[in-house]
Design an enzyme around this catalytic site. Structure first.
Site, PDB file in Angstrom:
ATOM      1  N   TYR A  19    -117.284 -31.996  60.658  1.00 25.18           N
ATOM      2  CA  TYR A  19    -117.641 -33.058  60.246  1.00 25.18           C
ATOM      3  C   TYR A  19    -116.505 -34.461  60.036  1.00 25.18           C
ATOM      4  CZ  TYR A  19    -120.480 -30.139  56.467  1.00 25.18           C
ATOM      5  OH  TYR A  19    -120.858 -29.410  56.193  1.00 25.18           O
ATOM      6  N   HIS A  24    -120.506 -40.523  56.855  1.00 22.89           N
ATOM      7  CA  HIS A  24    -120.116 -39.161  55.861  1.00 22.89           C
ATOM      8  C   HIS A  24    -118.265 -39.254  56.025  1.00 22.89           C
ATOM      9  CE1 HIS A  24    -122.035 -38.927  51.928  1.00 22.89           C
ATOM     10  NE2 HIS A  24    -121.904 -37.648  51.702  1.00 22.89           N
ATOM     11  N   ASN A  72    -119.234 -34.035  47.444  1.00 21.70           N
ATOM     12  CA  ASN A  72    -119.991 -33.771  46.182  1.00 21.70           C
ATOM     13  C   ASN A  72    -119.008 -33.213  45.217  1.00 21.70           C
ATOM     14  OD1 ASN A  72    -122.529 -34.840  47.547  1.00 21.70           O
ATOM     15  ND2 ASN A  72    -123.642 -32.606  46.856  1.00 21.70           N
ATOM     16  N   ASP A  97    -118.326 -44.466  52.432  1.00 20.24           N
ATOM     17  CA  ASP A  97    -119.387 -45.212  53.486  1.00 20.24           C
ATOM     18  C   ASP A  97    -120.451 -45.569  52.617  1.00 20.24           C
ATOM     19  OD1 ASP A  97    -119.860 -41.558  52.769  1.00 20.24           O
ATOM     20  OD2 ASP A  97    -121.899 -42.378  53.509  1.00 20.24           O
ATOM     21  N   ASN A 118    -122.686 -39.530  46.205  1.00 19.61           N
ATOM     22  CA  ASN A 118    -122.491 -38.026  45.303  1.00 19.61           C
ATOM     23  C   ASN A 118    -120.865 -37.932  44.804  1.00 19.61           C
ATOM     24  OD1 ASN A 118    -124.898 -37.480  44.586  1.00 19.61           O
ATOM     25  ND2 ASN A 118    -125.520 -36.218  46.744  1.00 19.61           N
TER      26      ASN A 118
END
Length: 192
Positions: A19, A24, A72, A97, A118
């Site tokens: 990631y 994100h 999350n 973001d 989230n």
């Protein structure tokens, strides 16, 4: 000054190499960029389910936090850190973001809801207070396809110049908030 609560600077993102360069994770990228500008070699450690570095910003102390809980569940890291450090919501600055902004737009915000994000939703739910500060970094909304796929995708090579410029402005915005306050930062950075 030693007993004054520090700023809690939170970059939102997801842990792991998979990631690292995704939309994100622009919150992680901005906090990394700020830390590298603030000191030549920030010293990161693990605490509160996060990577943590403590730095000075002028006369203020800043604790930089990158939750390792996945987006999350960001509140599971942010809230224990804020409680331990006795940081009031007005001194929590979350960099994240924003799909409702075009790529490259930046805005400083005081308080509010989660707007469907989230990571913010989890912080709000566990903190029980939405009065924390935010720096919203535009990553754009996909023309076709799912938002989740979009935010978990890497920036395209032709977007890198815009992303680099956005991160440079994010560093300046973080510095402005922690040194001059949120109102000054909103006046300087919230232009269309």
């Amino acid at each position: 000054m030693a007993d004054q609560a520090p700023w809690l600077l939170v970059g939102l993102g997801n842990p792991g190499a998979r990631y690292a360069r995704t939309r994100h994770n622009i919150g992680f990228m901005a906090v990394d960029a700020w830390c590298e500008q603030a000191t030549t070699s920030p010293s990161w450690s693990e605490k509160w389910k996060a990577q943590v570095a403590t730095l000075g910003a002028g006369s203020a102390r800043v604790v930089a936090l990158k939750p390792q809980t996945f987006m999350n569940r960001s509140g599971q890291s942010v809230v224990p850190a804020a409680q331990f450090l006795r940081v009031p919501p007005a001194q929590i600055l979350v960099v994240h973001d924003e799909v409702d902004f075009p790529l490259g737009r930046l805005a400083v915000k005081k308080g509010g809801g989660h707007g469907g994000h989230n990571g913010l939703r989890d912080i709000l739910q566990l903190l029980g207070n939405g009065d924390f500060l935010r720096i919203r970094l535009g990553v754009g909304r996909p023309v076709h396809g799912e938002v989740a796929d979009h935010v978990l995708s890497d920036f395209l090579p032709d977007e890198r110049v815009v992303v680099d410029e956005l991160l440079a402005r994010a560093v300046k915005a973080i510095t402005c908030v922690t040194r001059e306050g949120v109102v000054t930062a909103m006046n300087k950075f919230n232009t269309t």
